[in-house]
Write an enzyme that holds these catalytic residues in place. Structure first.
Site, PDB file in Angstrom:
ATOM      1  N   GLU A   1      -5.972   7.244  -1.203  1.00 37.25           N
ATOM      2  CA  GLU A   1      -5.521   5.959  -0.750  1.00 37.25           C
ATOM      3  C   GLU A   1      -6.439   4.722  -1.170  1.00 37.25           C
ATOM      4  OE1 GLU A   1      -3.616   5.450   2.451  1.00 37.25           O
ATOM      5  OE2 GLU A   1      -4.114   7.253   2.389  1.00 37.25           O
TER       6      GLU A   1
ATOM      7  N   HIS B   1       1.446   4.670  -2.948  1.00 39.13           N
ATOM      8  CA  HIS B   1       1.614   5.395  -2.380  1.00 39.13           C
ATOM      9  C   HIS B   1       2.876   6.502  -3.294  1.00 39.13           C
ATOM     10  CE1 HIS B   1      -1.766   6.580   0.244  1.00 39.13           C
ATOM     11  NE2 HIS B   1      -1.163   5.837   0.613  1.00 39.13           N
TER      12      HIS B   1
ATOM     13  N   HIS C   1       0.822  -1.000  -0.274  1.00 43.74           N
ATOM     14  CA  HIS C   1      -0.257   0.451  -0.615  1.00 43.74           C
ATOM     15  C   HIS C   1       0.735   1.316   0.551  1.00 43.74           C
ATOM     16  CE1 HIS C   1      -3.911   2.429   1.227  1.00 43.74           C
ATOM     17  NE2 HIS C   1      -2.500   3.480   1.719  1.00 43.74           N
ATOM     18  N   GLU C   2       1.880   1.687   1.425  1.00 45.77           N
ATOM     19  CA  GLU C   2       2.755   2.532   0.961  1.00 45.77           C
ATOM     20  C   GLU C   2       3.689   2.365  -0.215  1.00 45.77           C
ATOM     21  OE1 GLU C   2       2.118   4.224   3.014  1.00 45.77           O
ATOM     22  OE2 GLU C   2       0.919   3.197   4.278  1.00 45.77           O
TER      23      GLU C   2
HETATM   24 ZN   LIG Z   1      -2.156   5.309   2.719  1.00 48.49          ZN
END
Ligand SMILES: [Zn+2]
Length: 418
Positions: free
Chosen positions: A358, A282, A278-279
């Protein structure tokens, strides 16, 4: 004016607080919508009845403090103006030195300290709540140290910004907002650049990952996304909290992916990998740079509106407050009120954009890991450990949530399975 201020505050603030209370504790529904019942997004499938009850209570109290705190700051600044404290702070600074290089910092320090003391009860209540519900494990003295540290860091940065801003206001009556914006651009970039290496380590210890096996798995994952490996860090948070977290911050060579050690201690490797993915999402989608661009753009609009409104406000009420003109440092509380109203008004839009980012990072992560079981498991554990609200009331989501709700996130991941 003083009487009017006290009267209106004494009447309106309690009414506002009561309405917030009514909304959070009685009007807003807390149940799970029928469509989600029995799914992995339904908290009763992964939380005990007690945990569920505690998470509801904890979240409502936290939300209540948040909404009470919003008008408080603006009210304090207004009080400072109405009661003529602003020129008193200014005179105190002038008593020490006539040079604005000293006068303005003293003014900013007095105003910051005054606000800090009056908002301290909210900070204290937030900590007390977190300790009572078993989330924060930080000792009072360590918490107090952190709070004072952020006060001094904040005041120092603010002093520099305000000194430059009021110098510009004095020199360029009509264009100060534009020149201030030009100077803010390198400032924002500089702050983002130094945040992970200068500011963050003042609060906590950062190190490379402890677990070499897990580190290798993470490095493989990072490699797939072309991320330089040295950017994965763990931060020692377990002495302070039971909650779990991970984030990316910094820019350029200081860009870092950081995992709280609580996350590493409580999640299985596969679950940590999902959080990492997930990071990485980003990072790959340049969310930090997009965020920086958005901050720069919105600050231009904010400064322009502040310029227009501040002139009107000072012309209309300045004399009554002892504020001579816009470039008089004692107009600062009025500027702060305008900026805080602007930031409050724009927050729902900012949060909605953030929720979109997100969601995209979640999608990226699930496509990269293709392991919905680990993904769902990680979010369920995050929810339980932080006693977070899976399905918050609509207004709470609107004003507070930079992430989609856990219910939305988990069900999105579940759908990937199908
Ligand atoms: Zn996030």
């Amino acid at each position: 004016m003083k009487k009017k201020f006290v009267l209106w505050t004494a009447v309106l603030f309690p009414i506002y607080a009561f309405l917030v209370y009514l909304y959070l504790f009685h009007i807003a529904g807390t149940g799970v919508p029928a469509a989600y019942q029995g799914t992995a997004a339904d908290p009763s499938t992964f939380m005990t009845a007690k945990e569920l009850e505690l998470s509801q209570e904890f979240s409502r109290y936290k939300d209540f403090l948040f909404f009470i705190g919003i008008p408080l700051e603006a009210l304090i600044y207004l009080g400072v103006l109405v009661f003529g404290l602003s020129p008193i702070f200014k005179r105190f600074g002038e008593g020490v030195s006539r040079f604005s290089i000293i006068k303005i910092p003293i003014y900013v320090l007095l105003l910051s300290a005054f606000t800090w003391i009056l908002t301290f009860p909210i900070d204290y209540a937030e900590r007390k709540l977190s300790v009572t519900y078993g989330i924060s494990t930080q000792s009072f003295s360590s918490w107090m140290q952190d709070l004072l540290l952020s006060f001094w860091i904040g005041t120092l940065i603010m002093t520099i910004l305000i000194t430059v801003l009021y110098w510009l206001m004095n020199r360029f009556t009509k264009r100060w907002w534009l020149y201030a914006w030009f100077l803010l651009i390198p400032f924002f970039i500089f702050m983002m650049y130094i945040q992970p290496v200068v500011i963050d380590p003042l609060y906590n210890d950062f190190s490379r990952l402890n677990d070499p096996m897990l580190e290798e798995k993470i490095l493989n994952l990072a490699d797939e996304a072309d991320i330089p490996a040295e950017r994965v860090y763990q931060v020692n948070m377990s002495e302070e909290t039971n909650a779990m977290n991970a984030y990316v911050n910094g820019i350029g060579s200081n860009l870092r992916i950081v995992l709280w050690d609580t996350t590493l201690n409580n999640l299985k490797d596969k679950e940590v990998l999902f959080i990492m993915a997930h990071e990485i999402g980003h990072y790959v989608m340049d969310h930090l740079y997009l965020n920086l661009a958005a901050v720069i753009f919105s600050s231009l609009i904010g400064l322009y509106i502040a310029y227009r409104v501040l002139h009107v406000v000072v012309r209309k009420w300045g004399a009554g407050w002892g504020v001579k003109h816009v470039a008089d440092i004692s107009s600062l509380p009025a500027l702060f009120i305008i900026l805080s109203l602007l930031s409050f008004a724009s927050s729902p839009a900012e949060l909605a954009i953030s929720r979109g980012a997100e969601k995209a990072a979640d999608q990226y992560a699930i496509e990269m890991t293709e392991d919905p079981k680990a993904a769902v498991g990680s979010f369920q554990k995050l929810t339980v450990n932080g006693l977070s609200d899976v399905n918050p009331p609509a207004l709470v989501k609107f004003f507070r949530y930079g992430h989609p709700t856990m219910m939305e996130r988990i069900s999105m991941l579940e759908e990937y399975k199908e």
